[in-house]
Design a protein around this motif. Structure first.
Motif, PDB file in Angstrom:
ATOM      1  N   HIS A  27      -0.916  13.968   1.357  1.00  0.00           N
ATOM      2  CA  HIS A  27      -2.127  14.772   1.493  1.00  0.00           C
ATOM      3  C   HIS A  27      -3.239  14.262   0.566  1.00  0.00           C
ATOM      4  N   LEU A  28      -2.893  13.489  -0.457  1.00  0.00           N
ATOM      5  CA  LEU A  28      -3.879  12.905  -1.374  1.00  0.00           C
ATOM      6  C   LEU A  28      -4.450  11.586  -0.864  1.00  0.00           C
ATOM      7  N   GLY A  29      -3.810  10.978   0.122  1.00  0.00           N
ATOM      8  CA  GLY A  29      -4.207   9.673   0.644  1.00  0.00           C
ATOM      9  C   GLY A  29      -2.991   8.785   0.776  1.00  0.00           C
ATOM     10  N   GLU A  30      -3.205   7.491   0.960  1.00  0.00           N
ATOM     11  CA  GLU A  30      -2.087   6.576   1.120  1.00  0.00           C
ATOM     12  C   GLU A  30      -1.489   6.201  -0.232  1.00  0.00           C
ATOM     13  N   LYS A  31      -0.168   6.302  -0.356  1.00  0.00           N
ATOM     14  CA  LYS A  31       0.569   5.908  -1.556  1.00  0.00           C
ATOM     15  C   LYS A  31       1.191   4.542  -1.265  1.00  0.00           C
ATOM     16  N   THR A  32       0.901   3.561  -2.135  1.00  0.00           N
ATOM     17  CA  THR A  32       1.390   2.204  -1.938  1.00  0.00           C
ATOM     18  C   THR A  32       2.045   1.716  -3.223  1.00  0.00           C
ATOM     19  N   LYS A  33       3.245   1.123  -3.094  1.00  0.00           N
ATOM     20  CA  LYS A  33       3.949   0.540  -4.238  1.00  0.00           C
ATOM     21  C   LYS A  33       3.822  -0.972  -4.167  1.00  0.00           C
ATOM     22  N   TRP A  34       3.448  -1.598  -5.297  1.00  0.00           N
ATOM     23  CA  TRP A  34       3.284  -3.046  -5.402  1.00  0.00           C
ATOM     24  C   TRP A  34       4.207  -3.587  -6.489  1.00  0.00           C
ATOM     25  N   HIS A  35       4.803  -4.754  -6.246  1.00  0.00           N
ATOM     26  CA  HIS A  35       5.666  -5.405  -7.235  1.00  0.00           C
ATOM     27  C   HIS A  35       5.307  -6.878  -7.348  1.00  0.00           C
ATOM     28  N   CYS A  36       5.334  -7.389  -8.600  1.00  0.00           N
ATOM     29  CA  CYS A  36       5.108  -8.803  -8.879  1.00  0.00           C
ATOM     30  C   CYS A  36       6.285  -9.601  -8.330  1.00  0.00           C
ATOM     31  N   GLY A  37       6.005 -10.700  -7.650  1.00  0.00           N
ATOM     32  CA  GLY A  37       7.047 -11.545  -7.092  1.00  0.00           C
ATOM     33  C   GLY A  37       7.796 -12.352  -8.125  1.00  0.00           C
ATOM     34  N   GLU A  38       7.250 -12.473  -9.329  1.00  0.00           N
ATOM     35  CA  GLU A  38       7.879 -13.272 -10.380  1.00  0.00           C
ATOM     36  C   GLU A  38       8.766 -12.439 -11.313  1.00  0.00           C
ATOM     37  N   ASP A  40       9.037  -8.716 -11.223  1.00  0.00           N
ATOM     38  CA  ASP A  40       9.362  -7.391 -10.691  1.00  0.00           C
ATOM     39  C   ASP A  40       8.610  -6.253 -11.381  1.00  0.00           C
ATOM     40  N   TYR A  41       7.519  -6.552 -12.120  1.00  0.00           N
ATOM     41  CA  TYR A  41       6.646  -5.500 -12.632  1.00  0.00           C
ATOM     42  C   TYR A  41       6.035  -4.785 -11.429  1.00  0.00           C
ATOM     43  N   GLY A  42       5.951  -3.470 -11.468  1.00  0.00           N
ATOM     44  CA  GLY A  42       5.405  -2.738 -10.341  1.00  0.00           C
ATOM     45  C   GLY A  42       4.452  -1.644 -10.755  1.00  0.00           C
ATOM     46  N   PHE A  43       3.605  -1.256  -9.817  1.00  0.00           N
ATOM     47  CA  PHE A  43       2.715  -0.122 -10.011  1.00  0.00           C
ATOM     48  C   PHE A  43       2.473   0.554  -8.675  1.00  0.00           C
ATOM     49  N   ILE A  44       1.944   1.765  -8.729  1.00  0.00           N
ATOM     50  CA  ILE A  44       1.687   2.561  -7.538  1.00  0.00           C
ATOM     51  C   ILE A  44       0.192   2.833  -7.451  1.00  0.00           C
ATOM     52  N   GLN A  45      -0.335   2.806  -6.239  1.00  0.00           N
ATOM     53  CA  GLN A  45      -1.716   3.209  -5.973  1.00  0.00           C
ATOM     54  C   GLN A  45      -1.688   4.367  -4.998  1.00  0.00           C
ATOM     55  N   ILE A  46      -2.483   5.402  -5.288  1.00  0.00           N
ATOM     56  CA  ILE A  46      -2.663   6.509  -4.359  1.00  0.00           C
ATOM     57  C   ILE A  46      -4.145   6.607  -4.068  1.00  0.00           C
ATOM     58  N   ASN A  47      -4.489   6.321  -2.821  1.00  0.00           N
ATOM     59  CA  ASN A  47      -5.880   6.360  -2.364  1.00  0.00           C
ATOM     60  C   ASN A  47      -6.780   5.505  -3.257  1.00  0.00           C
ATOM     61  N   GLY A  48      -6.278   4.328  -3.693  1.00  0.00           N
ATOM     62  CA  GLY A  48      -7.053   3.398  -4.494  1.00  0.00           C
ATOM     63  C   GLY A  48      -6.992   3.637  -5.998  1.00  0.00           C
ATOM     64  N   ILE A  49      -6.362   4.722  -6.451  1.00  0.00           N
ATOM     65  CA  ILE A  49      -6.225   5.006  -7.870  1.00  0.00           C
ATOM     66  C   ILE A  49      -4.855   4.504  -8.325  1.00  0.00           C
TER      67      ILE A  49
END
Length: 55
Positions: A27-38, A40-49
């Protein structure tokens, strides 16, 4: 949206390719999880934040 993007990795200390590992709509927008290919550091973006720590 692409499955990969170039982004600064705080663990590697340089720009790396990050891979989209999950995405869903909330309901806040799109939630996307990203991980470094080298390192495995990761972070999450919700609606660009991001959950990334500020440098």
């Amino acid at each position: 949206m692409s499955l990969e993007r170039e982004h600064e990795c705080p663990e590697c200390g340089e720009t790396r390719t990050f891979w989209k590992v999950a995405a869903m709509n909330l309901h806040l927008g799109e939630k996307t999880k990203w991980h470094c290919g080298e390192c495995d550091y990761g972070f999450i973006q919700i609606n660009g934040i991001s959950t990334e720590q500020a440098a």
